[in-house]
Design an enzyme around this catalytic site. Structure first.
Site, short mmCIF file in Angstrom:
data_model
loop_
_atom_site.label_atom_id
_atom_site.label_comp_id
_atom_site.label_asym_id
_atom_site.label_seq_id
_atom_site.Cartn_x
_atom_site.Cartn_y
_atom_site.Cartn_z
CD GLU A 248 -2.38 10.29 -0.98
OE1 GLU A 248 -2.91 9.39 -1.68
OE2 GLU A 248 -2.79 10.60 0.14
NE ARG B 57 -13.50 8.31 7.77
CZ ARG B 57 -12.42 8.42 7.01
NH1 ARG B 57 -12.36 9.32 6.04
NH2 ARG B 57 -11.38 7.63 7.20
NE ARG C 276 -1.16 8.58 4.58
CZ ARG C 276 -2.38 8.08 4.69
NH1 ARG C 276 -2.57 6.79 4.63
NH2 ARG C 276 -3.40 8.87 4.82
CG HIS D 34 -7.23 12.99 1.95
ND1 HIS D 34 -8.59 13.20 1.97
CD2 HIS D 34 -7.06 11.66 2.10
CE1 HIS D 34 -9.22 12.05 2.13
NE2 HIS D 34 -8.31 11.10 2.22
CG ASN E 58 0.33 4.27 4.01
OD1 ASN E 58 0.07 4.29 5.21
ND2 ASN E 58 -0.51 4.67 3.07
#
Ligand code: AMP
Length: 399
Positions: free
Chosen positions: A384, A241, A91, A180, A7
């Site tokens: 993941e 955010r 990823r 996600h 990743n």
């Protein structure tokens, strides 16, 4: 068969090596500050002590080179030779509308990842750098791309279109994509297994509550809706955010604070959310602690956070016409039992009732619903990397 999962971020490379015979993790690690003075590699071989190496590295290729050296190191490595790695899974954040599943990487796939630079400028360029570095160092093994957006590609236009002039969709592909995806995929499949029900017959609401946060509504094996949008900025309140706001606030504050577009982007992505509202931190643990010691802004931030999540639960129950289970995952969802309790409070009208005692767990796969809850409530730690490793194995075997 051993699989390497990579990743790559703009200045970091996370990796894990899986033994796919039993899906165990042989080692994991992180190269941080790639291309910045002070590069560090933290390598954690399973069952052995962690190793930290400090060595300035100019780019992702040098970073991956160091990872490969560490993996075969006689002292703290976990492989006799790199030939043991039979495939590499990468990823990739954005696959646009082009990928609804993982793919073997070839020149065409790399071109599409590049074509998505425009809509994922922070993520896709470093993801591609990671791929190219690994291809250069491991040219003889298959490389697989696993996209964060892919699982959400089953959404119908009614849920992914914004009410903007249609041309901006045709011209710039402005629409909801959702992110996600590998996490929502993993935990929703686990939830179906825990309910002993075929995934294709379930109505599931997944809550990935980490520093970045998103929810998904899943019905009959398809994502119906998800809270992140064209970018990961939309939806829930996150660490830094804002999540959903009136878009007119953007123009108003650009004007008032004299921000250009890059500054505004930074303001809503990096300075807002729980950090901006609480003034304490982006870390939920710090905010919970501050609220417990009487900090009112911290409490306000927690209230805004939980109210927003509740709103999405109601929205998704309506879109699914019911719900079999809620699934909490990621840092806050797995560990923040107080947050789960606050979110599920007063949802009994929807058949959602938490058992406060069962709920007092962290990081375990467990059913925390009350015996008389119509909707099951699960905590499921996400994985993941395992999804990436499984897809990589399947594609490397030509399945
Ligand atoms: P992630 O992005 O999935 O790594 O999640 C990071 C977030 O999880 C941070 O905001 C942490 O504060 C939060 N987190 C970790 N442990 C807890 C906890 N015990 N209670 C509340 N939040 C937590």
């Amino acid at each position: 068969m051993k699989i390497l999962v990579v990743n790559a971020g703009s200045s970091s490379i996370k990796y894990q090596v899986f033994n796919m015979e039993d899906e165990s993790v042989l080692a994991k690690g992180l190269v941080d500050r790639v291309g910045i003075p002070g590069t560090t590699l933290e390598h954690k071989p399973t069952g052995k002590d962690e190793v930290i190496i400090k060595k300035d590295l100019p780019d992702h290729t040098a970073g991956m080179q160091l990872v490969l050296e560490v993996l075969v190191n006689p002292e703290y490595g976990i492989l006799k030779s790199m030939d043991e790695i039979k495939a590499v899974g990468h990823r990739v954040v954005h696959g646009g509308e082009f990928f609804s599943e993982s793919v073997l990487i070839d020149d065409k796939v790399k071109k599409v990842i590049k074509d998505c630079f425009d809509i994922a400028p922070l993520h896709n360029p470093p993801n591609l750098m990671g791929i190219e570095a690994c291809e250069e160092l491991m040219p003889d093994v298959p490389h697989v791309a696993v996209f964060d957006t892919a699982f959400h590609q089953t959404m119908e236009p009614a849920n992914y279109m914004y009410a903007l002039p249609y041309e901006v969709y045709e011209k710039y592909r402005v629409r909801r994509y959702g992110f996600h995806g590998t996490s929502h995929y993993y935990v929703s499949h686990r939830a179906a297994e825990m309910m002993n029900k075929p995934f294709e017959e379930c109505k599931i609401i997944t809550l990935h509550l980490g520093n970045g946060a998103s929810m998904a509504a899943i019905k009959d094996g398809r994502v119906v809706d998800t809270s992140m949008g064209f970018t990961p900025l939309e939806g829930l309140v996150m660490g830094t955010r804002s999540g959903d706001i009136d878009p007119a606030i953007v123009f108003f504050l650009m004007d008032k604070l004299g921000m250009d577009t890059a500054e505004a982007n930074n303001y809503f992505n990096k300075k807002s959310g729980m950090l901006g509202l609480s003034g304490v931190s982006n870390d939920l643990r710090d905010i919970l602690e501050a609220a417990n010691s009487g900090n009112e802004r911290a409490q306000l931030a927690l209230d805004v956070y939980t109210t927003k999540v509740k709103g999405y639960i109601g929205n998704y129950v309506a879109k699914l016409n019911g719900c079999d289970c809620l699934v909490f995952t990621a840092g806050v969802g797995e560990n923040g039992w107080d947050m789960r309790e606050a979110i599920c409070k007063d949802l009994d009208y929807l058949g959602i009732k938490l058992d406060p005692e069962k709920n007092k767990v962290r990081g375990k796969e467990v059913d925390v619903s009350a015996d008389d809850s119509r909707v099951r409530i699960f905590v499921i730690p996400t994985d993941e990397e395992l999804v990436i490793a499984r897809d990589t194995l399947r594609l490397a075997q030509g399945k």
